[in-house]
Design a protein around this motif. Structure first.
Motif, mmCIF file in Angstrom:
data_model
loop_
_atom_site.group_PDB
_atom_site.id
_atom_site.type_symbol
_atom_site.label_atom_id
_atom_site.label_comp_id
_atom_site.label_asym_id
_atom_site.label_seq_id
_atom_site.Cartn_x
_atom_site.Cartn_y
_atom_site.Cartn_z
ATOM 1 N N ARG A 99 0.831 -1.217 0.000
ATOM 2 C CA ARG A 99 0.000 0.000 0.000
ATOM 3 C C ARG A 99 0.866 1.268 0.000
ATOM 4 O O ARG A 99 2.073 1.208 0.235
ATOM 5 N N THR A 100 0.208 2.385 -0.244
ATOM 6 C CA THR A 100 0.887 3.691 -0.196
ATOM 7 C C THR A 100 0.516 4.388 1.110
ATOM 8 O O THR A 100 -0.672 4.522 1.421
ATOM 9 N N HIS A 101 1.541 4.792 1.865
ATOM 10 C CA HIS A 101 1.291 5.563 3.086
ATOM 11 C C HIS A 101 1.945 6.931 2.961
ATOM 12 O O HIS A 101 2.727 7.179 2.037
ATOM 13 N N GLN A 102 1.605 7.797 3.891
ATOM 14 C CA GLN A 102 2.240 9.116 3.935
ATOM 15 C C GLN A 102 3.284 9.126 5.050
ATOM 16 O O GLN A 102 3.072 8.511 6.093
ATOM 17 N N VAL A 103 4.374 9.832 4.797
ATOM 18 C CA VAL A 103 5.307 10.148 5.879
ATOM 19 C C VAL A 103 5.281 11.669 6.029
ATOM 20 O O VAL A 103 5.572 12.398 5.070
ATOM 21 N N VAL A 104 4.883 12.099 7.201
ATOM 22 C CA VAL A 104 4.769 13.538 7.454
ATOM 23 C C VAL A 104 5.903 13.941 8.393
ATOM 24 O O VAL A 104 6.055 13.373 9.473
ATOM 25 N N SER A 105 6.697 14.914 7.940
ATOM 26 C CA SER A 105 7.786 15.459 8.757
ATOM 27 C C SER A 105 7.558 16.945 8.935
ATOM 28 O O SER A 105 7.469 17.682 7.947
ATOM 29 N N ALA A 106 7.457 17.359 10.188
ATOM 30 C CA ALA A 106 7.261 18.776 10.484
ATOM 31 C C ALA A 106 8.529 19.306 11.140
ATOM 32 O O ALA A 106 9.191 18.589 11.894
ATOM 33 N N VAL A 107 8.839 20.554 10.825
ATOM 34 C CA VAL A 107 10.012 21.213 11.396
ATOM 35 C C VAL A 107 9.577 22.548 11.981
ATOM 36 O O VAL A 107 8.787 23.265 11.359
ATOM 37 N N SER A 108 10.088 22.847 13.154
ATOM 38 C CA SER A 108 9.786 24.120 13.791
ATOM 39 C C SER A 108 11.112 24.765 14.199
ATOM 40 O O SER A 108 11.949 24.115 14.827
ATOM 41 N N ALA A 120 6.742 18.626 5.375
ATOM 42 C CA ALA A 120 7.020 17.843 4.171
ATOM 43 C C ALA A 120 6.162 16.578 4.232
ATOM 44 O O ALA A 120 6.226 15.826 5.199
ATOM 45 N N VAL A 121 5.356 16.393 3.209
ATOM 46 C CA VAL A 121 4.507 15.202 3.146
ATOM 47 C C VAL A 121 4.997 14.352 1.974
ATOM 48 O O VAL A 121 5.025 14.818 0.836
ATOM 49 N N SER A 122 5.416 13.137 2.274
ATOM 50 C CA SER A 122 5.906 12.230 1.240
ATOM 51 C C SER A 122 4.960 11.038 1.142
ATOM 52 O O SER A 122 4.337 10.645 2.133
ATOM 53 N N HIS A 123 4.873 10.491 -0.061
ATOM 54 C CA HIS A 123 4.031 9.307 -0.280
ATOM 55 C C HIS A 123 4.956 8.144 -0.605
ATOM 56 O O HIS A 123 5.754 8.224 -1.543
ATOM 57 N N VAL A 124 4.843 7.094 0.174
ATOM 58 C CA VAL A 124 5.739 5.950 0.028
ATOM 59 C C VAL A 124 4.897 4.703 -0.247
ATOM 60 O O VAL A 124 3.962 4.405 0.499
ATOM 61 N N GLY A 165 8.260 12.361 -2.970
ATOM 62 C CA GLY A 165 8.507 13.305 -1.882
ATOM 63 C C GLY A 165 9.988 13.404 -1.582
ATOM 64 O O GLY A 165 10.814 13.366 -2.480
ATOM 65 N N SER A 166 10.306 13.488 -0.303
ATOM 66 C CA SER A 166 11.671 13.786 0.121
ATOM 67 C C SER A 166 12.251 12.613 0.917
ATOM 68 O O SER A 166 11.715 12.233 1.967
ATOM 69 N N HIS A 167 13.355 12.064 0.427
ATOM 70 C CA HIS A 167 13.992 10.938 1.118
ATOM 71 C C HIS A 167 14.455 11.362 2.513
ATOM 72 O O HIS A 167 14.262 10.631 3.496
ATOM 73 N N SER A 168 15.042 12.556 2.612
ATOM 74 C CA SER A 168 15.525 12.996 3.925
ATOM 75 C C SER A 168 14.362 13.231 4.886
ATOM 76 O O SER A 168 14.483 12.981 6.097
ATOM 77 N N ALA A 169 13.214 13.678 4.360
ATOM 78 C CA ALA A 169 12.048 13.881 5.236
ATOM 79 C C ALA A 169 11.571 12.549 5.791
ATOM 80 O O ALA A 169 11.200 12.448 6.969
ATOM 81 N N VAL A 170 11.609 11.501 4.972
ATOM 82 C CA VAL A 170 11.202 10.175 5.457
ATOM 83 C C VAL A 170 12.171 9.720 6.546
ATOM 84 O O VAL A 170 11.780 9.163 7.575
#
Ligand code: TTP
Length: 194
Positions: A99-108, A120-124, A165-170
């Motif tokens: 399946r496809t999931h999302q990886v959500v990475s937030a930075v503050s 950054a929202v990536s779809h894996v 999306g972004s490999h580093s965000a994942v």
């Protein structure tokens, strides 16, 4: 001075790749999604709480800039954090398989006078994974301490049939989005290409 409020070795490595000097703040922030809280809002909130708690540790530094980040795997509006144990890890990977999931990475990024944020929202997409593959992966130990019970920077990259999306965000820290925040704060060593 820039500080990374994180004990994640991945975040330390990724921020280091940007070539900025930074100090470390070790924190243990409880990560608990509130009832009815949208998944993405939860990730953004936790990243902000990490940065805020970090900032409270460096009140003596008037020029402090503190970076906090949170990464979660989301499938069917369910948040998959770090697995509690091997059973939990196997159950997560069974759910993610095929399946496809999302990886959500937030930075503050917070200072004593304000802050900025990035998401950054990536779809894996994962290949089908049979139980033998999942069992072997979990037994090897890479699943622990990782959202969704996998580390894309290791052999689990072979599970991935598509990354949008972004490999580093994942991996835990979106490098491009973080570099933009740092550059806006006057810290970037490099101009971030548009
Ligand atoms: C999906 C995925 C996550 N991860 C990691 C990144 C994060 O360290 C972790 C998600 O947990 P987080 O709660 O985001 O971070 P953390 O508890 O490890 O570190 P801290 O709160 O101190 O900053 O999962 C990988 O290393 N590879 C992956 O492919």
């Amino acid at each position: 001075m820039l500080y990374l409020a994180s004990k994640s070795p991945r975040r330390r490595e990724l921020l280091g790749r940007l070539g900025v000097a930074f100090g470390l703040i070790d924190l243990d922030i409880p990560e608990q999604r509130r009832a009815g809280e949208p998944a993405v809002d939860y990730v953004v909130r936790v990243a902000g709480e990490k940065a805020r708690a970090g900032l409270a540790e460096v009140v003596a530094d008037p020029d402090a800039l503190v970076l906090g980040s949170d990464t979660e795997v989301i499938l069917d509006d369910e948040v998959f954090g770090k697995p509690a144990d091997a059973d939990d890890a196997r159950a997560m990977l069974r759910r993610l398989a095929g399946r496809t999931h999302q990886v959500v990475s937030a930075v503050s990024l917070l200072s004593h006078s304000g802050g900025s944020h990035a998401l950054a929202v990536s779809h894996v997409t994962f290949a089908e994974l049979d139980d033998a593959v999942i069992d072997a992966y979990v037994a090897a130990g890479d699943a622990f301490g990782k959202a969704g019970a996998y580390a894309i920077q290791g052999v689990a990259e072979t599970f991935v049939t598509r990354l949008d999306g972004s490999h580093s965000a994942v991996m835990g820290l979106p490098m491009r989005e973080t570099a933009v925040l740092l550059a806006e704060a006057g810290l970037g060593p490099l101009a971030v290409p548009a």
